[in-house]
Design a protein around this motif. Sequence first.
Motif, PDB file in Angstrom:
ATOM      1  N   ASP A   1      -2.101  -1.291   8.717  1.00 15.07           N
ATOM      2  CA  ASP A   1      -1.643  -0.188   7.871  1.00 15.07           C
ATOM      3  C   ASP A   1      -0.138  -0.243   7.693  1.00 15.07           C
ATOM      4  OD1 ASP A   1      -4.175   0.937   7.560  1.00 15.07           O
ATOM      5  OD2 ASP A   1      -3.977   2.129   9.396  1.00 15.07           O
TER       6      ASP A   1
ATOM      7  N   ALA B   1       0.047   5.539   2.176  1.00 14.31           N
ATOM      8  CA  ALA B   1      -0.480   4.581   3.141  1.00 14.31           C
ATOM      9  C   ALA B   1      -1.295   3.494   2.440  1.00 14.31           C
ATOM     10  CB  ALA B   1      -1.334   5.295   4.169  1.00 14.31           C
TER      11      ALA B   1
ATOM     12  N   HIS C   1       3.141   1.840   5.225  1.00 12.38           N
ATOM     13  CA  HIS C   1       3.458   2.999   4.395  1.00 12.38           C
ATOM     14  C   HIS C   1       4.679   2.689   3.534  1.00 12.38           C
ATOM     15  CE1 HIS C   1       0.832   5.406   7.020  1.00 12.38           C
ATOM     16  NE2 HIS C   1       1.295   4.601   7.952  1.00 12.38           N
TER      17      HIS C   1
END
Length: 63
Positions: A9, A2, A11
Amino acid sequence: MAFNYNGIDYHIGSCSGKLTISIPAIKDYFKVLEVKTIDSAHNKAQDIINDELSRISKEKNNN
C-alpha cells in the motif's frame, strides 16, 4: 488517496501545493516530491517499491 502496487500500500497526498508519497510498509517512508502530475507521483512510488522489493529479494538470496 490510498493505492496498492505489488501487494504494497502507498498513499499520494498534497502538502503546501506539492505532491507527497507515503509507503508505511517501507519503514514509514514519506517524501515530498518535486513532480507536477499524479502520474509522476505514482511512477515514483512504484519505482521505490520495486527497488525495496529487489533489495529484500537480494538480502534473502545472500542469506
